[in-house]
Motif scaffolding. Structure first.
Motif, PDB file in Angstrom:
ATOM      1  N   ARG A 238      44.704 -31.919 -26.853  1.00 30.87           N
ATOM      2  CA  ARG A 238      45.947 -32.153 -26.115  1.00 30.87           C
ATOM      3  C   ARG A 238      45.805 -33.455 -25.338  1.00 30.87           C
ATOM      4  O   ARG A 238      44.909 -33.583 -24.499  1.00 30.87           O
ATOM      5  CB  ARG A 238      46.243 -30.997 -25.157  1.00 30.87           C
ATOM      6  CG  ARG A 238      46.662 -29.714 -25.880  1.00 30.87           C
ATOM      7  CD  ARG A 238      46.856 -28.562 -24.901  1.00 30.87           C
ATOM      8  NE  ARG A 238      47.835 -28.860 -23.870  1.00 30.87           N
ATOM      9  CZ  ARG A 238      49.154 -28.711 -24.013  1.00 30.87           C
ATOM     10  NH1 ARG A 238      49.647 -28.269 -25.170  1.00 30.87           N
ATOM     11  NH2 ARG A 238      49.977 -28.973 -23.020  1.00 30.87           N
TER      12      ARG A 238
ATOM     13  N   THR B  18      48.038 -37.088 -23.609  1.00 33.17           N
ATOM     14  CA  THR B  18      49.317 -37.559 -23.107  1.00 33.17           C
ATOM     15  C   THR B  18      49.272 -39.063 -22.901  1.00 33.17           C
ATOM     16  O   THR B  18      48.216 -39.635 -22.608  1.00 33.17           O
ATOM     17  CB  THR B  18      49.683 -36.850 -21.783  1.00 33.17           C
ATOM     18  OG1 THR B  18      50.982 -37.287 -21.361  1.00 33.17           O
ATOM     19  CG2 THR B  18      48.693 -37.171 -20.682  1.00 33.17           C
TER      20      THR B  18
ATOM     21  N   GLN C  11      51.546 -35.229 -25.964  1.00 36.31           N
ATOM     22  CA  GLN C  11      52.613 -35.070 -24.983  1.00 36.31           C
ATOM     23  C   GLN C  11      53.022 -36.460 -24.496  1.00 36.31           C
ATOM     24  O   GLN C  11      52.406 -37.017 -23.605  1.00 36.31           O
ATOM     25  CB  GLN C  11      52.126 -34.220 -23.808  1.00 36.31           C
ATOM     26  CG  GLN C  11      51.596 -32.856 -24.189  1.00 36.31           C
ATOM     27  CD  GLN C  11      52.715 -31.914 -24.588  1.00 36.31           C
ATOM     28  OE1 GLN C  11      53.753 -31.857 -23.940  1.00 36.31           O
ATOM     29  NE2 GLN C  11      52.502 -31.160 -25.653  1.00 36.31           N
TER      30      GLN C  11
ATOM     31  N   LEU D 218      51.411 -36.761 -16.190  1.00 30.53           N
ATOM     32  CA  LEU D 218      51.191 -35.318 -16.185  1.00 30.53           C
ATOM     33  C   LEU D 218      49.838 -34.982 -15.579  1.00 30.53           C
ATOM     34  O   LEU D 218      48.836 -35.658 -15.811  1.00 30.53           O
ATOM     35  CB  LEU D 218      51.254 -34.783 -17.623  1.00 30.53           C
ATOM     36  CG  LEU D 218      52.564 -35.012 -18.384  1.00 30.53           C
ATOM     37  CD1 LEU D 218      52.476 -34.401 -19.777  1.00 30.53           C
ATOM     38  CD2 LEU D 218      53.744 -34.440 -17.620  1.00 30.53           C
TER      39      LEU D 218
ATOM     40  N   GLU E  38      46.885 -28.888 -14.493  1.00 31.65           N
ATOM     41  CA  GLU E  38      48.090 -28.041 -14.515  1.00 31.65           C
ATOM     42  C   GLU E  38      48.675 -27.913 -15.917  1.00 31.65           C
ATOM     43  O   GLU E  38      49.176 -26.863 -16.303  1.00 31.65           O
ATOM     44  CB  GLU E  38      49.132 -28.618 -13.566  1.00 31.65           C
ATOM     45  CG  GLU E  38      50.416 -27.806 -13.473  1.00 31.65           C
ATOM     46  CD  GLU E  38      51.411 -28.407 -12.502  1.00 31.65           C
ATOM     47  OE1 GLU E  38      52.613 -28.119 -12.642  1.00 31.65           O
ATOM     48  OE2 GLU E  38      50.979 -29.168 -11.616  1.00 31.65           O
ATOM     49  N   ASN E  39      48.602 -29.011 -16.709  1.00 31.30           N
ATOM     50  CA  ASN E  39      49.203 -29.015 -18.039  1.00 31.30           C
ATOM     51  C   ASN E  39      48.183 -28.810 -19.157  1.00 31.30           C
ATOM     52  O   ASN E  39      48.523 -28.957 -20.330  1.00 31.30           O
ATOM     53  CB  ASN E  39      49.957 -30.324 -18.262  1.00 31.30           C
ATOM     54  CG  ASN E  39      51.164 -30.463 -17.364  1.00 31.30           C
ATOM     55  OD1 ASN E  39      52.226 -29.921 -17.639  1.00 31.30           O
ATOM     56  ND2 ASN E  39      50.995 -31.191 -16.262  1.00 31.30           N
ATOM     57  N   ASN E  40      46.948 -28.480 -18.787  1.00 40.48           N
ATOM     58  CA  ASN E  40      45.901 -28.210 -19.767  1.00 40.48           C
ATOM     59  C   ASN E  40      45.720 -29.388 -20.738  1.00 40.48           C
ATOM     60  O   ASN E  40      45.636 -29.211 -21.953  1.00 40.48           O
ATOM     61  CB  ASN E  40      46.212 -26.925 -20.543  1.00 40.48           C
ATOM     62  CG  ASN E  40      45.016 -26.413 -21.318  1.00 40.48           C
ATOM     63  OD1 ASN E  40      43.859 -26.651 -20.948  1.00 40.48           O
ATOM     64  ND2 ASN E  40      45.260 -25.720 -22.409  1.00 40.48           N
ATOM     65  N   ILE E  41      45.678 -30.604 -20.176  1.00 39.96           N
ATOM     66  CA  ILE E  41      45.543 -31.826 -20.960  1.00 39.96           C
ATOM     67  C   ILE E  41      44.071 -32.218 -21.070  1.00 39.96           C
ATOM     68  O   ILE E  41      43.360 -32.243 -20.072  1.00 39.96           O
ATOM     69  CB  ILE E  41      46.347 -32.981 -20.326  1.00 39.96           C
ATOM     70  CG1 ILE E  41      47.831 -32.631 -20.237  1.00 39.96           C
ATOM     71  CG2 ILE E  41      46.124 -34.284 -21.085  1.00 39.96           C
ATOM     72  CD1 ILE E  41      48.538 -32.547 -21.552  1.00 39.96           C
TER      73      ILE E  41
END
Length: 301
Positions: A94, A96, A125, A131, A135-138
């Motif tokens: 994942r 971003t 993403q 991000l 919190e966004n599991n990046i």
């Protein structure tokens, strides 16, 4: 000193809490707490100040952990090389980055990455908001900025710079632009970000930087849309080299004021890879960072 225990302590530092580290390791928080206490007892120093509401790294802890983290990262990399595991990453990655950087730079590289690492799937993403990785599991963030500050680990991928551009059609209506000060009389397309809207900064050689106040009837919050507006002949824009260099080479845009460096914030900008910690860096993240460092090139390179 047990390497696994040190990794656990470093994970507590990067996650900001014993509970966060425990969730990553999928163990009970009390187990992590005992590991931290054992390392502190062995060192004879307190690594963290702990209360019921927060955890902070002590000055002695920061000094020690900042020296230990790179050593453990190198040990992990060496072990992977010896075991031949670096060519076999797997799982979902994942990541971003901004919408424009994803569209222009990252997506075109993905076929080559996936051909090389077929067991890695990618969840990209693309967002112009920064991000939050936890919190966004990046796993990995790609940011275009000066040298990052904060708790995230950063790796420089490539240098970037800005260029002043306009379409041949627009330039045909206004004549030549010989100096940045000429921009004050032109319709400038402005980026709706703090620092980009009213003043552009220039410098040349050893001379002191100077500001040029710009105005225009169009302000846009997305770099791709701003790029499109410049190509349509709506005005002069300041855009990143990775976004406009191909158009300049093809004649779709003309570079202006090339004897000057330009920026809206700072001249020292780059593309950075950001991730949470070195010690528990998944193999899929490591190979992506290595791939980007090998395949991203600054225009001057």
């Amino acid at each position: 000193m047990d390497i696994t225990a040190l990794k656990t302590v470093l994970l507590v530092q990067s996650r900001g809490s014993i509970a966060g580290a425990a969730r990553t390791l999928e163990v009970d928080p009390s187990s992590v707490s005992r590991t931290v206490a054992a390392v502190e007892a062995d060192l004879g120093i307190r690594l963290f100040q702990r209360t019921t509401r927060r955890l902070t790294v002590t000055e002695e802890g920061q000094t020690y952990l900042s020296r230990v983290a790179p050593l453990i990262e190198e040990m992990d990399a060496a072990r992977e090389d010896v075991r031949g595991r670096r060519g076999k990453p797997s799982g979902q990655l994942r990541m971003t980055c901004s919408v424009a950087f994803a569209h222009e730079v990252i997506v075109p590289l993905l076929p080559a990455f996936q051909a090389q690492y077929q067991e890695v799937s990618i969840d990209l993403q693309s967002s112009d908001a920064n991000l939050d990785l936890v919190e966004n599991n990046i796993d990995l963030a790609l940011r275009l900025a000066p040298a990052p500050k904060g708790d995230l680990v950063s790796t420089r991928l490539m240098s970037t710079r800005y260029r002043i551009v306009a379409s041949p059609e627009y330039l045909a209506t206004i004549g030549s632009v010989n100096h940045p000060s000429d921009l004050q009389e032109l319709n400038c397309l402005r980026f709706a970000l703090p620092g980009f809207q009213d003043d552009w900064t220039f410098r040349t050689g050893a001379a002191a930087p100077f500001n040029v106040t710009v105005t225009g009837d169009l302000m846009i919050s997305n770099a791709l849309a701003l790029h499109r507006a410049a190509k349509m002949g709506l005005g002069v824009a300041m855009l990143a080299d990775w976004l406009v260099d191909r158009d300049i080479q093809q004649g779709n845009l003309i570079a202006l004021c090339e004897n000057f460096e330009c920026t809206a914030t700072t001249f020292e900008t780059a593309a950075w890879a950001l991730y949470l910690d070195r010690t528990y860096l998944p193999q899929k993240v490591r190979v992506m960072i290595d791939f980007l460092r090998q395949n991203l090139r600054s225009p001057a390179q």
